[in-house]
Design a protein around this motif. Sequence first.
Motif, PDB file in Angstrom:
ATOM      1  N   LYS A   1      45.579  28.157 -49.275  1.00  0.00           N
ATOM      2  CA  LYS A   1      44.711  27.564 -50.296  1.00  0.00           C
ATOM      3  C   LYS A   1      43.246  27.631 -49.884  1.00  0.00           C
ATOM      4  CE  LYS A   1      47.693  24.540 -52.920  1.00  0.00           C
ATOM      5  NZ  LYS A   1      47.937  23.148 -53.339  1.00  0.00           N
TER       6      LYS A   1
ATOM      7  N   LEU B   1      41.935  30.910 -50.887  1.00  0.00           N
ATOM      8  CA  LEU B   1      41.729  30.978 -52.330  1.00  0.00           C
ATOM      9  C   LEU B   1      40.609  30.058 -52.821  1.00  0.00           C
ATOM     10  CD1 LEU B   1      45.435  31.092 -53.255  1.00  0.00           C
ATOM     11  CD2 LEU B   1      43.766  32.690 -54.135  1.00  0.00           C
TER      12      LEU B   1
ATOM     13  N   MET C   1      40.816  26.878 -52.983  1.00  0.00           N
ATOM     14  CA  MET C   1      41.345  25.677 -53.634  1.00  0.00           C
ATOM     15  C   MET C   1      41.184  24.473 -52.716  1.00  0.00           C
ATOM     16  SD  MET C   1      44.799  27.318 -55.194  1.00  0.00           S
ATOM     17  CE  MET C   1      45.293  26.016 -56.293  1.00  0.00           C
TER      18      MET C   1
ATOM     19  N   PHE D   1      33.099  33.207 -56.243  1.00  0.00           N
ATOM     20  CA  PHE D   1      34.362  33.121 -56.962  1.00  0.00           C
ATOM     21  C   PHE D   1      34.834  34.497 -57.415  1.00  0.00           C
ATOM     22  CE2 PHE D   1      30.959  32.820 -59.960  1.00  0.00           C
ATOM     23  CZ  PHE D   1      31.372  33.557 -61.049  1.00  0.00           C
TER      24      PHE D   1
ATOM     25  N   ARG E   1      37.956  36.396 -56.010  1.00  0.00           N
ATOM     26  CA  ARG E   1      39.315  36.027 -56.398  1.00  0.00           C
ATOM     27  C   ARG E   1      39.916  36.995 -57.411  1.00  0.00           C
ATOM     28  NH1 ARG E   1      37.756  30.368 -55.640  1.00  0.00           N
ATOM     29  NH2 ARG E   1      37.157  30.052 -57.787  1.00  0.00           N
TER      30      ARG E   1
ATOM     31  N   TYR F   1      47.810  35.718 -56.482  1.00  0.00           N
ATOM     32  CA  TYR F   1      48.353  34.564 -55.758  1.00  0.00           C
ATOM     33  C   TYR F   1      49.612  34.074 -56.444  1.00  0.00           C
ATOM     34  CZ  TYR F   1      48.650  29.626 -54.319  1.00  0.00           C
ATOM     35  OH  TYR F   1      49.073  28.406 -53.882  1.00  0.00           O
TER      36      TYR F   1
ATOM     37  N   ARG G   1      52.640  25.680 -61.117  1.00  0.00           N
ATOM     38  CA  ARG G   1      52.427  24.605 -62.091  1.00  0.00           C
ATOM     39  C   ARG G   1      51.621  25.153 -63.251  1.00  0.00           C
ATOM     40  NH1 ARG G   1      51.864  18.880 -60.543  1.00  0.00           N
ATOM     41  NH2 ARG G   1      49.758  19.131 -59.750  1.00  0.00           N
ATOM     42  N   TYR G   2      52.178  25.026 -64.440  1.00  0.00           N
ATOM     43  CA  TYR G   2      51.543  25.600 -65.626  1.00  0.00           C
ATOM     44  C   TYR G   2      51.458  24.546 -66.712  1.00  0.00           C
ATOM     45  CZ  TYR G   2      52.571  29.850 -63.141  1.00  0.00           C
ATOM     46  OH  TYR G   2      52.618  30.802 -62.173  1.00  0.00           O
ATOM     47  N   PRO G   3      50.511  24.711 -67.643  1.00  0.00           N
ATOM     48  CA  PRO G   3      50.439  23.766 -68.761  1.00  0.00           C
ATOM     49  C   PRO G   3      51.797  23.703 -69.459  1.00  0.00           C
ATOM     50  CG  PRO G   3      48.538  25.216 -68.767  1.00  0.00           C
ATOM     51  CD  PRO G   3      49.459  25.726 -67.717  1.00  0.00           C
TER      52      PRO G   3
ATOM     53  N   ARG H   1      40.753  36.593 -67.055  1.00  0.00           N
ATOM     54  CA  ARG H   1      40.374  37.491 -65.962  1.00  0.00           C
ATOM     55  C   ARG H   1      39.579  38.693 -66.444  1.00  0.00           C
ATOM     56  NH1 ARG H   1      44.165  36.910 -60.782  1.00  0.00           N
ATOM     57  NH2 ARG H   1      42.981  38.598 -59.928  1.00  0.00           N
TER      58      ARG H   1
ATOM     59  N   VAL I   1      45.988  18.715 -65.155  1.00  0.00           N
ATOM     60  CA  VAL I   1      45.940  19.039 -63.725  1.00  0.00           C
ATOM     61  C   VAL I   1      46.495  20.435 -63.461  1.00  0.00           C
ATOM     62  CG1 VAL I   1      46.879  18.449 -61.475  1.00  0.00           C
ATOM     63  CG2 VAL I   1      45.974  16.673 -62.941  1.00  0.00           C
ATOM     64  N   GLU I   2      47.619  20.768 -64.091  1.00  0.00           N
ATOM     65  CA  GLU I   2      48.241  22.075 -63.861  1.00  0.00           C
ATOM     66  C   GLU I   2      47.321  23.187 -64.349  1.00  0.00           C
ATOM     67  OE1 GLU I   2      50.083  19.870 -65.793  1.00  0.00           O
ATOM     68  OE2 GLU I   2      51.631  19.201 -64.386  1.00  0.00           O
ATOM     69  N   PHE I   3      46.770  22.965 -65.525  1.00  0.00           N
ATOM     70  CA  PHE I   3      45.860  23.940 -66.119  1.00  0.00           C
ATOM     71  C   PHE I   3      44.676  24.172 -65.182  1.00  0.00           C
ATOM     72  CE2 PHE I   3      42.265  24.684 -69.092  1.00  0.00           C
ATOM     73  CZ  PHE I   3      42.722  25.842 -69.674  1.00  0.00           C
TER      74      PHE I   3
ATOM     75  N   GLU J   1      44.528  23.593 -61.928  1.00  0.00           N
ATOM     76  CA  GLU J   1      44.987  24.260 -60.711  1.00  0.00           C
ATOM     77  C   GLU J   1      45.165  25.752 -60.936  1.00  0.00           C
ATOM     78  OE1 GLU J   1      48.505  22.813 -58.688  1.00  0.00           O
ATOM     79  OE2 GLU J   1      47.522  20.875 -58.519  1.00  0.00           O
ATOM     80  N   LEU J   2      45.728  26.081 -62.082  1.00  0.00           N
ATOM     81  CA  LEU J   2      45.949  27.487 -62.409  1.00  0.00           C
ATOM     82  C   LEU J   2      44.614  28.227 -62.485  1.00  0.00           C
ATOM     83  CD1 LEU J   2      48.090  29.556 -63.283  1.00  0.00           C
ATOM     84  CD2 LEU J   2      47.702  28.863 -65.624  1.00  0.00           C
ATOM     85  N   LEU J   3      43.623  27.602 -63.116  1.00  0.00           N
ATOM     86  CA  LEU J   3      42.333  28.270 -63.286  1.00  0.00           C
ATOM     87  C   LEU J   3      41.574  28.376 -61.974  1.00  0.00           C
ATOM     88  CD1 LEU J   3      40.938  27.012 -66.680  1.00  0.00           C
ATOM     89  CD2 LEU J   3      42.305  28.999 -66.151  1.00  0.00           C
ATOM     90  N   VAL J   4      41.716  27.366 -61.100  1.00  0.00           N
ATOM     91  CA  VAL J   4      40.949  27.377 -59.858  1.00  0.00           C
ATOM     92  C   VAL J   4      41.323  28.564 -58.984  1.00  0.00           C
ATOM     93  CG1 VAL J   4      40.663  26.150 -57.672  1.00  0.00           C
ATOM     94  CG2 VAL J   4      40.383  24.938 -59.799  1.00  0.00           C
ATOM     95  N   SER J   5      42.606  29.013 -59.057  1.00  0.00           N
ATOM     96  CA  SER J   5      42.984  30.163 -58.228  1.00  0.00           C
ATOM     97  C   SER J   5      42.580  31.483 -58.881  1.00  0.00           C
ATOM     98  CB  SER J   5      44.488  30.143 -57.959  1.00  0.00           C
ATOM     99  OG  SER J   5      45.196  30.369 -59.148  1.00  0.00           O
ATOM    100  N   GLN J   6      42.005  31.425 -60.058  1.00  0.00           N
ATOM    101  CA  GLN J   6      41.534  32.632 -60.748  1.00  0.00           C
ATOM    102  C   GLN J   6      40.034  32.824 -60.497  1.00  0.00           C
ATOM    103  OE1 GLN J   6      43.687  34.581 -62.326  1.00  0.00           O
ATOM    104  NE2 GLN J   6      45.339  33.140 -61.923  1.00  0.00           N
TER     105      GLN J   6
ATOM    106  N   ILE K   1      37.141  32.237 -61.432  1.00  0.00           N
ATOM    107  CA  ILE K   1      36.271  31.466 -62.326  1.00  0.00           C
ATOM    108  C   ILE K   1      35.542  30.442 -61.466  1.00  0.00           C
ATOM    109  CG2 ILE K   1      36.177  29.965 -64.347  1.00  0.00           C
ATOM    110  CD1 ILE K   1      39.016  30.864 -64.929  1.00  0.00           C
TER     111      ILE K   1
ATOM    112  N   LEU L   1      42.459  21.007 -54.140  1.00  0.00           N
ATOM    113  CA  LEU L   1      43.499  20.977 -55.171  1.00  0.00           C
ATOM    114  C   LEU L   1      44.835  21.431 -54.593  1.00  0.00           C
ATOM    115  CD1 LEU L   1      41.230  22.395 -57.894  1.00  0.00           C
ATOM    116  CD2 LEU L   1      42.408  20.236 -58.082  1.00  0.00           C
TER     117      LEU L   1
END
Lengths: 236, 255
Positions: free
Chosen positions: A45, A48, A50, A69, A72, A77, A83-85, A101, B70-72, B74-79, B81, B255
């Motif tokens: 992490k 990345l 994070m 950034f 990345r 990764y 964890r997804y919406p 992206r 939170v998940e959303f 986290e997902l974006l932070v590894s992209q 952006i 995160l």
Amino acid sequence: MIEIKGISKRFGKLLVLNKVTLKCIRGECIALIGPNGCGKTTLIKSILGMVLPDDGEILFKGKSIKQDFVYRSEIGYMPQIGRYPENMTIGQVIEMIKNIRQHKGSYDEILYHQFILPEMLNKRMSTLSGGTRQKVSAVLAFLFNPDVLILDEPTAGLDPLATEALKDKIIAEKQKGRLIIITSHQLSELDDLISQIVFMNEGQIVFHKTVDALKEETGELRISKAITKILKSRMV
Amino acid sequence: MSRIIRFIILDILKNRIVLVYTILLAAFAWSAFSLEDNSSKGTLTLLNIILLIVPLVSILFSTIYIYNSVEFIELLVSQPIKRNKIWISLFVGLSLSFVIAFLMGVGIPLFVFADTNIAIMMTTIGCIITLVFIAIAFLSSILSRDKAKGIGISISLWLYFALLFDGLVLFLLFQLAEYPIEKMMVFLTATSPIDLARILILLQLDVSALMGYTGAIFKDYFGSTLGLLVAFLLLLIWVIVPFLFSLKIFKNKDL
């Protein structure tokens, strides 16, 4: 390609990473192993961005990743627990990441088809099993032809068929000269994949060796046996 | 950034709560104006909606929404952006949805029934109050990882600003009645966005009897136009400061 220079990270009183220094070169497939809670995921992490290390720095292709950034976009990764919406469907998640992206080149959709995702595009993330989530994570990691692949426990929860497909994919990517970093507890699965091993314990790197050197040292042919042998000799 | 904002707004619309909120606001507003025979009474009823319900719904929904994202996040932070972009997009997405809901629900009936000046004033203030409480929600949800705690902080802050603050002012007023405390009262008012909003609207409506103690002093102290400007600026600070503070924490968060 990735250079980690003496990074440390503290979560409260717990020192999770203790002056970790590591160099990862293009074309290698590095296995990051160690007991639970030894700091593998935190290290990943940190690469990345994070988790922000308290100390030390990380260079990606010679440039510090702090305040950056863009780098990345060259990393795929696959998280340990994807964890997804929850209220989005598989199709929407993939579309969203593609959209965000703004990838210029072609998409790598081999895994996407091998995992038969096109038939499940309308399923909501909240209804998915752990294994299917892993598949979505894997597809997203490989989709944009990244130079670096970071896979955190990639095969945990996947069925044998999918595991094989993923392993073949990893080998194919390795041959294209990409850097691959894998963490895993199933040492037996790593045998034909990896070229280097990094063993971590309590936030520190215990050793970093090539697989050949390790096998030679211990006289064992299998990675799992070689590592247990080393660990035992250290305990004594 | 606009792509992320679009995703967030679509997601909020799918949730339907904002639609229900719009309809409820509209129902309140239209009935307030049609039940009273003169429009200024209707305006006062709406004032209470703006000062109580709008902050409550904005702060509660935003807090819960941020925790659910939170998940959303986290997902974006590894992209690839910028972290700033994620947090700002979330704020803009939530703000736009709620400001539009407010304009549709309360803004339209206001312009139909009330004087244009008052309508402009009240819709502007209502929008800013919405933003203030969304900004406070961002701050309280970044302060704690625990959802229940974060929502608790948000509700307590709303209770404090909407109800307790007035009591506190009255209490101080009675206790310190023998001292010259006007300046302190003006300063105290600046520490509550709801009080600021109330003063701004009441200065416009020109019903000093309803203004309460702090409002009266405010008018006396600044005079109408200057008081208006200062109160406006203070309200904007109430949007900017909590949000920038939360942004700073978010940028350095693990995160």
